[in-house]
Write a protein that holds these residues in place. Structure first.
Motif, PDB file in Angstrom:
ATOM      1  N   ILE A  56     153.362  45.550  55.038  1.00 30.44           N
ATOM      2  CA  ILE A  56     152.575  44.454  54.481  1.00 30.44           C
ATOM      3  C   ILE A  56     152.886  43.198  55.262  1.00 30.44           C
ATOM      4  O   ILE A  56     154.030  42.722  55.263  1.00 30.44           O
ATOM      5  N   SER A  58     152.168  39.522  55.196  1.00 31.99           N
ATOM      6  CA  SER A  58     151.606  38.477  54.341  1.00 31.99           C
ATOM      7  C   SER A  58     151.200  37.245  55.136  1.00 31.99           C
ATOM      8  O   SER A  58     150.293  36.513  54.745  1.00 31.99           O
ATOM      9  N   SER A  59     151.892  37.019  56.254  1.00 32.03           N
ATOM     10  CA  SER A  59     151.599  35.849  57.078  1.00 32.03           C
ATOM     11  C   SER A  59     152.303  36.030  58.412  1.00 32.03           C
ATOM     12  O   SER A  59     153.325  36.717  58.494  1.00 32.03           O
ATOM     13  N   GLU A 103     149.816  41.662  47.301  1.00 28.67           N
ATOM     14  CA  GLU A 103     150.304  41.804  48.668  1.00 28.67           C
ATOM     15  C   GLU A 103     149.966  43.162  49.279  1.00 28.67           C
ATOM     16  O   GLU A 103     149.867  43.276  50.503  1.00 28.67           O
ATOM     17  N   GLU A 105     147.240  44.326  49.395  1.00 26.61           N
ATOM     18  CA  GLU A 105     145.964  44.098  50.075  1.00 26.61           C
ATOM     19  C   GLU A 105     146.165  43.666  51.527  1.00 26.61           C
ATOM     20  O   GLU A 105     145.211  43.646  52.309  1.00 26.61           O
ATOM     21  N   HIS A 106     147.401  43.312  51.886  1.00 20.96           N
ATOM     22  CA  HIS A 106     147.697  42.843  53.241  1.00 20.96           C
ATOM     23  C   HIS A 106     148.408  43.905  54.073  1.00 20.96           C
ATOM     24  O   HIS A 106     149.070  43.581  55.059  1.00 20.96           O
ATOM     25  N   GLU A 107     148.254  45.168  53.675  1.00 18.71           N
ATOM     26  CA  GLU A 107     148.811  46.253  54.479  1.00 18.71           C
ATOM     27  C   GLU A 107     148.102  46.328  55.829  1.00 18.71           C
ATOM     28  O   GLU A 107     146.895  46.107  55.930  1.00 18.71           O
ATOM     29  N   ARG A 322     147.895  31.025  54.365  1.00 18.02           N
ATOM     30  CA  ARG A 322     148.661  32.113  54.962  1.00 18.02           C
ATOM     31  C   ARG A 322     148.910  31.851  56.462  1.00 18.02           C
ATOM     32  O   ARG A 322     149.855  32.359  57.029  1.00 18.02           O
TER      33      ARG A 322
END
Length: 328
Positions: A56, A58-59, A103, A105-107, A322
């Motif tokens: 993941i 995230s940023s 989070e 969703e950010h894979e 992000r």
């Protein structure tokens, strides 16, 4: 002359690819960290970290708020991994570390993570900073291998909360140029209360010893930027809850008094800190000065000390942006 990033040699020998495969298999009965959940993350069975097989992200950004020797003038190329294997009540990154479903969703794929590393290199960052990588350490190695094949040559920083598996760290030997662990607590009891971990200090000591054994106590520079070594971070908590003296005693007596320490005064009540009166305030000047005196007591003179006004300078705004979550 600039030092060659350690992993380049492992790439040439074929060892980096081999280790990436070995690490990935650990996910089949996950022991990526000392929780030893033994779930099959290759089938997306979530353990304590609520994470599956894909990392993941995230940023990611050029970050100028790390230690000066890491940020330099062009920034550290930080990649912030979502979710976490701790549950810190006061976590300053809680928007990405304890926001499990969002989070996910950010894979990203291993290939995409490799491309992010290359992108940060093309932005002229000084290094690649893996921030909170522990629970994805078994898959990050594959991305490092793929990025190295595409020409990645920057030093890699392993920026961790300290709750790491020695078995996994051994696979990173010769891959990581700079270890940047936290030693959050010098006792298991406050760790249990505030991070929901029964054995934090026991396991963190083992992990940091392994890091020390790999890179030693010398910080190696290329100009003004560090390119190899160990920096241990310690966040001062209100009311002495971090048990700082025990942390310093361990470093001085079981590692080396020459290890570089980054002493952080940036604590501010965040996440769920308002639920506990003992951590629902910033530091007092007297607490800050006492911890500095303890560092001196144990002969720890290498490193950096944040100014006491730092809480206002180190707040994170992942919810707002992000791409640029640090307004410093």
């Amino acid at each position: 002359m600039a030092l060659t990033a350690l992993y380049r040699k492992l790439l040439e020998s074929g060892e980096l690819k081999k280790r990436a495969g070995t690490a990935f298999h650990i996910l089949e009965s996950c022991t990526s960290c000392p929780h030893n959940c033994e779930v099959d993350r290759t089938k997306n069975e979530p353990g304590f970290c609520n994470s599956g097989v894909l990392p993941i992200v995230s940023s990611y950004t050029a970050h100028y708020g790390e230690e000066p020797v890491l940020s330099g003038t062009k920034g550290a190329g930080n990649i912030f991994f979502g979710n976490c294997n701790l549950r810190c009540m006061f976590c300053q990154n809680f928007e990405i570390s304890q926001n499990w479903k969002t989070e996910r969703e950010h894979e990203v794929s291993s290939e995409r993570l490799a491309d992010i590393m290359i992108d940060l290199q093309e932005r002229n960052c000084h290094n690649i900073g893996l921030v909170s990588p522990t629970h994805f350490s078994a898959v990050i190695l594959k991305s490092i291998y793929l990025a190295a094949e595409k020409g990645l040559s920057l030093p890699i920083i392993y920026n961790t909360n300290g709750y790491d598996s020695v078995e996994m760290l051994k696979l990173y030997n010769g891959v990581i140029d700079i270890y940047l662990p936290d030693l959050k607590y010098g006792d298991n009891q406050p760790a249990k209360t505030y991070s929901k971990i029964d054995n934090y200090f026991d396991e963190a000591k083992k992990a940091v010893k392994e890091m020390f054994n790999q890179v030693g106590d010398e910080l190696v520079y290329d100009g003004d930027v560090a390119v190899r070594g160990l920096i241990i971070r310690h966040l001062i908590l209100p009311n002495g809850l971090a048990e700082s003296e025990k942390v310093f005693k361990f470093i001085a007596e079981e590692l080396s008094p020459n290890v570089h320490i980054s002493l952080m005064s940036q604590y501010y009540p965040s996440n769920k800190a308002s639920q506990d009166i003992l951590i629902n305030r910033t530091l007092r000047e007297s607490e800050y000065e006492k911890v500095i005196e303890l560092m001196d007591k144990y002969g720890l003179h290498n490193g950096w000390i944040q100014e006491t006004e730092s809480p206002e300078n180190y707040r994170h705004y992942f919810k707002e942006s992000r791409e640029n979550p640090f307004k410093i």
